[in-house]
Design a protein around this motif. Structure first.
Motif, mmCIF file in Angstrom:
data_model
loop_
_atom_site.group_PDB
_atom_site.id
_atom_site.type_symbol
_atom_site.label_atom_id
_atom_site.label_comp_id
_atom_site.label_asym_id
_atom_site.label_seq_id
_atom_site.Cartn_x
_atom_site.Cartn_y
_atom_site.Cartn_z
ATOM 1 N N VAL A 1 -11.975 -22.204 36.389
ATOM 2 C CA VAL A 1 -12.583 -21.647 35.192
ATOM 3 C C VAL A 1 -11.599 -20.786 34.438
ATOM 4 O O VAL A 1 -10.690 -20.197 35.005
ATOM 5 N N PHE A 2 -11.808 -20.757 33.140
ATOM 6 C CA PHE A 2 -11.215 -19.732 32.308
ATOM 7 C C PHE A 2 -12.243 -18.612 32.205
ATOM 8 O O PHE A 2 -13.433 -18.875 32.084
ATOM 9 N N GLU A 3 -11.765 -17.414 32.190
ATOM 10 C CA GLU A 3 -12.642 -16.287 31.906
ATOM 11 C C GLU A 3 -12.035 -15.544 30.736
ATOM 12 O O GLU A 3 -10.879 -15.137 30.773
ATOM 13 N N GLN A 4 -12.801 -15.407 29.701
ATOM 14 C CA GLN A 4 -12.317 -14.766 28.479
ATOM 15 C C GLN A 4 -13.021 -13.430 28.317
ATOM 16 O O GLN A 4 -14.241 -13.379 28.141
ATOM 17 N N ARG A 5 -12.271 -12.352 28.400
ATOM 18 C CA ARG A 5 -12.846 -11.020 28.265
ATOM 19 C C ARG A 5 -12.474 -10.458 26.903
ATOM 20 O O ARG A 5 -11.304 -10.388 26.544
ATOM 21 N N VAL A 6 -13.501 -10.052 26.171
ATOM 22 C CA VAL A 6 -13.306 -9.576 24.808
ATOM 23 C C VAL A 6 -13.755 -8.129 24.711
ATOM 24 O O VAL A 6 -14.882 -7.794 25.071
ATOM 25 N N ILE A 7 -12.871 -7.269 24.242
ATOM 26 C CA ILE A 7 -13.227 -5.890 23.906
ATOM 27 C C ILE A 7 -13.190 -5.788 22.386
ATOM 28 O O ILE A 7 -12.155 -6.057 21.765
ATOM 29 N N LEU A 8 -14.326 -5.407 21.784
ATOM 30 C CA LEU A 8 -14.450 -5.419 20.333
ATOM 31 C C LEU A 8 -15.228 -4.203 19.872
ATOM 32 O O LEU A 8 -16.255 -3.850 20.464
ATOM 33 N N SER B 1 -6.195 -4.499 10.633
ATOM 34 C CA SER B 1 -6.418 -3.367 11.523
ATOM 35 C C SER B 1 -6.898 -3.881 12.871
ATOM 36 O O SER B 1 -7.739 -4.773 12.949
ATOM 37 N N LYS B 2 -6.358 -3.294 13.942
ATOM 38 C CA LYS B 2 -6.756 -3.721 15.280
ATOM 39 C C LYS B 2 -8.181 -3.277 15.574
ATOM 40 O O LYS B 2 -8.530 -2.111 15.413
ATOM 41 N N VAL B 3 -9.015 -4.217 16.000
ATOM 42 C CA VAL B 3 -10.410 -3.904 16.310
ATOM 43 C C VAL B 3 -10.807 -4.362 17.714
ATOM 44 O O VAL B 3 -11.931 -4.132 18.150
ATOM 45 N N GLY B 4 -9.897 -5.004 18.429
ATOM 46 C CA GLY B 4 -10.249 -5.462 19.765
ATOM 47 C C GLY B 4 -9.117 -6.222 20.421
ATOM 48 O O GLY B 4 -7.986 -6.266 19.905
ATOM 49 N N ARG B 5 -9.441 -6.834 21.532
ATOM 50 C CA ARG B 5 -8.441 -7.580 22.288
ATOM 51 C C ARG B 5 -9.122 -8.638 23.138
ATOM 52 O O ARG B 5 -10.209 -8.413 23.673
ATOM 53 N N VAL B 6 -8.473 -9.780 23.251
ATOM 54 C CA VAL B 6 -8.946 -10.860 24.114
ATOM 55 C C VAL B 6 -7.993 -10.987 25.288
ATOM 56 O O VAL B 6 -6.776 -11.070 25.102
ATOM 57 N N VAL C 1 -4.306 -11.095 23.623
ATOM 58 C CA VAL C 1 -3.912 -11.028 22.223
ATOM 59 C C VAL C 1 -4.820 -10.033 21.508
ATOM 60 O O VAL C 1 -6.009 -9.899 21.853
ATOM 61 N N ASN C 2 -4.274 -9.327 20.524
ATOM 62 C CA ASN C 2 -5.074 -8.389 19.736
ATOM 63 C C ASN C 2 -5.972 -9.136 18.758
ATOM 64 O O ASN C 2 -5.605 -10.201 18.245
ATOM 65 N N LEU C 3 -7.124 -8.563 18.494
ATOM 66 C CA LEU C 3 -8.015 -9.035 17.436
ATOM 67 C C LEU C 3 -7.889 -8.071 16.262
ATOM 68 O O LEU C 3 -7.937 -6.847 16.445
ATOM 69 N N ILE C 4 -7.738 -8.593 15.060
ATOM 70 C CA ILE C 4 -7.518 -7.763 13.879
ATOM 71 C C ILE C 4 -8.439 -8.210 12.756
ATOM 72 O O ILE C 4 -8.967 -9.335 12.769
ATOM 73 N N THR C 5 -8.621 -7.331 11.781
ATOM 74 C CA THR C 5 -9.450 -7.687 10.627
ATOM 75 C C THR C 5 -8.717 -8.683 9.741
ATOM 76 O O THR C 5 -7.518 -8.568 9.508
ATOM 77 N N GLY C 6 -9.475 -9.649 9.237
ATOM 78 C CA GLY C 6 -8.875 -10.692 8.427
ATOM 79 C C GLY C 6 -8.728 -10.337 6.966
ATOM 80 O O GLY C 6 -8.011 -11.025 6.229
ATOM 81 N N CYS C 7 -9.395 -9.265 6.518
ATOM 82 C CA CYS C 7 -9.284 -8.845 5.113
ATOM 83 C C CYS C 7 -9.663 -7.385 5.003
ATOM 84 O O CYS C 7 -10.197 -6.786 5.945
ATOM 85 N N ALA C 8 -9.395 -6.808 3.860
ATOM 86 C CA ALA C 8 -9.761 -5.419 3.599
ATOM 87 C C ALA C 8 -11.190 -5.353 3.055
ATOM 88 O O ALA C 8 -11.671 -6.297 2.421
ATOM 89 N N VAL C 9 -11.855 -4.238 3.327
ATOM 90 C CA VAL C 9 -13.188 -3.979 2.769
ATOM 91 C C VAL C 9 -13.159 -2.589 2.135
ATOM 92 O O VAL C 9 -12.957 -1.588 2.830
ATOM 93 N N ASP C 10 -13.332 -2.553 0.827
ATOM 94 C CA ASP C 10 -13.296 -1.275 0.116
ATOM 95 C C ASP C 10 -14.587 -0.496 0.328
ATOM 96 O O ASP C 10 -15.667 -1.076 0.574
ATOM 97 N N ALA D 1 -7.292 -13.652 15.226
ATOM 98 C CA ALA D 1 -6.291 -13.417 16.266
ATOM 99 C C ALA D 1 -4.982 -12.977 15.631
ATOM 100 O O ALA D 1 -4.533 -13.552 14.637
ATOM 101 N N GLU D 2 -4.355 -11.952 16.206
ATOM 102 C CA GLU D 2 -3.108 -11.440 15.656
ATOM 103 C C GLU D 2 -1.935 -12.370 15.951
ATOM 104 O O GLU D 2 -0.965 -12.418 15.209
ATOM 105 N N ASP D 3 -2.028 -13.128 17.037
ATOM 106 C CA ASP D 3 -0.906 -13.985 17.433
ATOM 107 C C ASP D 3 -1.443 -15.189 18.194
ATOM 108 O O ASP D 3 -2.638 -15.284 18.486
ATOM 109 N N ASN D 4 -0.535 -16.103 18.502
ATOM 110 C CA ASN D 4 -0.909 -17.244 19.329
ATOM 111 C C ASN D 4 -1.147 -16.788 20.764
ATOM 112 O O ASN D 4 -0.502 -15.853 21.248
ATOM 113 N N LEU D 5 -2.053 -17.445 21.448
ATOM 114 C CA LEU D 5 -2.295 -17.172 22.851
ATOM 115 C C LEU D 5 -2.509 -18.493 23.577
ATOM 116 O O LEU D 5 -3.396 -19.259 23.220
#
Length: 373
Positions: free
Chosen positions: A312-319, A331-336, A348-357, A297-301
């Motif tokens: 209910v909570f409904e959590q929609r994820v685009i990834l 890098s941004k790869v999705g959003r919750v 909140v944006n979903l981002i990569t947690g590390c680099a991959v060479d 997660a890029e930030d707190n939500l």
């Protein structure tokens, strides 16, 4: 496919992670205002709505936008010479005189505490040359902030048939303005002394009576005309939470506002959906040293939910389905996006947690040859 991955996202609808929690709505308050809204200042989540998008006269709550532009376009220590036109503006005023000189900061206190219509015109002429030019800037800024039910015809809220806003728009403007430390300082000030003609002083008392009796109140602006009725945009902070209330054409603007704040602070609880840097899932990586990259997660939500209500909570994820190396960290790869009772309340944006060479070219060629053997 490009280096950042597939352009076609995968949509995941999650309804099981935060469900079956029992809440109870506190009784929504009965208020006299013809239009109102209660908003969480941190997230913009709406906790109460009564005709919140209805276009209505907004009186001197107009001055919130005037102050925003003054703070962003001018310097507080700039000296402003009052024009005869500004000095002639009537109704609520700080009794400016032609060719009198005050600082922009003093005029802002005069506009926001004493609700000086003349101070607003002096500010506008100083910033934009004419009040008409300044009003154009106000309308442009309103649209940038999402105020699509707002149209300004002047800087102070004096009656005009085409001068209007909505409770929701005013809350949006205030949420934005309260991020400015100087704006917050001004609107929570109960009393201020500024220069007057000659060696005299002007004594400004804030028209917002909440500031004089409620320790949790920290702004923002009153407004009153025959057409608009009694209006109040208010801000309150308690136990780490910050709420914004707007009541328009109210028979009891302070009573209505207190009810809304009591409802917001007492009837809702904060639920943390995800924390900044928290692991969320993985995404596959092609042509990289690693086959998967962690997604965080890029930030707190967090969201505010009514206590003990069945819902209910409904959590929609685009990834993104896959990424192609090289992949950069963060890098941004999705959003919750989170919905409560079918209303979107945060994302909140979903981002990569590390680099991959990326693997060396010769290794990629070898891998492809093996796949065809």
């Amino acid at each position: 496919m490009n280096k950042t991955g597939s352009l076609v996202p995968v949509i995941i609808l999650v309804t099981g992670l935060f469900l079956n929690v029992h809440f109870a709505w506190g009784q929504a308050p009965a208020i006299t205002a013809q239009a109102a809204v209660l908003m969480d200042a941190e997230t913009g989540q709406v906790l109460y709505d009564k005709n919140m998008h209805q276009r209505r006269p907004q009186a001197s709550t107009t001055k919130i936008m005037t102050a925003i532009l003054a703070l962003e376009s001018g310097k507080l220590d700039q000296v402003v010479e009052v024009t005869p036109k500004a000095a002639s503006v009537g109704e609520s005023s700080i009794h400016l005189r032609p060719h009198e000189k005050l600082t922009l900061e003093e005029l802002l206190y005069g506009a926001m505490l004493r609700s000086g219509n003349d101070a607003c015109v002096a500010i506008a002429e100083h910033i934009a040359g004419t009040e008409a030019n300044f009003v154009n800037l106000m309308n442009y800024q309103a649209k940038l902030l999402g105020g699509y039910n707002t149209n300004f015809c002047n800087t102070n809220g004096l009656p005009h048939d085409n001068h209007y806003s909505s409770a929701y728009d005013l809350a949006l403007f205030t949420r934005y303005a309260m991020k400015n430390p100087k704006f917050r300082e001004i609107v929570k000030t109960r009393y201020k002394q500024i220069d007057g003609p000659g060696n005299s002083k002007r004594h400004l008392h804030n028209t917002n009576k909440l500031l004089w009796g409620c320790t949790w109140a920290d702004g923002v602006k009153t407004g009153t005309t025959n057409a608009a009725g009694c209006c109040l945009v208010a801000s309150a902070s308690m136990n780490g939470r910050h709420l914004i209330s707007v009541v328009l054409h109210s028979d009891d603007r302070y009573g209505d506002t207190k009810k809304l704040f009591a409802y917001g602070f007492n009837s809702f609880e904060e639920i943390v959906i995800t924390s900044k840097g928290e692991y969320f899932t993985t995404v596959s990586v092609e042509e990289g040293y690693a086959r998967y990259a962690p997604v965080i997660a890029e930030d707190n939500l967090y969201v505010l939910v009514p206590k003990r209500k069945r819902g209910v909570f409904e959590q929609r994820v685009i990834l993104k389905r896959t990424l192609t190396a090289p992949v950069r960290a963060h890098s941004k790869v999705g959003r919750v996006t989170v919905l409560v009772n079918n209303q979107e309340v945060g994302s909140v944006n979903l981002i990569t947690g590390c680099a991959v060479d990326r693997l060396p070219r010769h290794f990629l060629i070898y891998r492809k040859l093996r796949q065809h053997l």
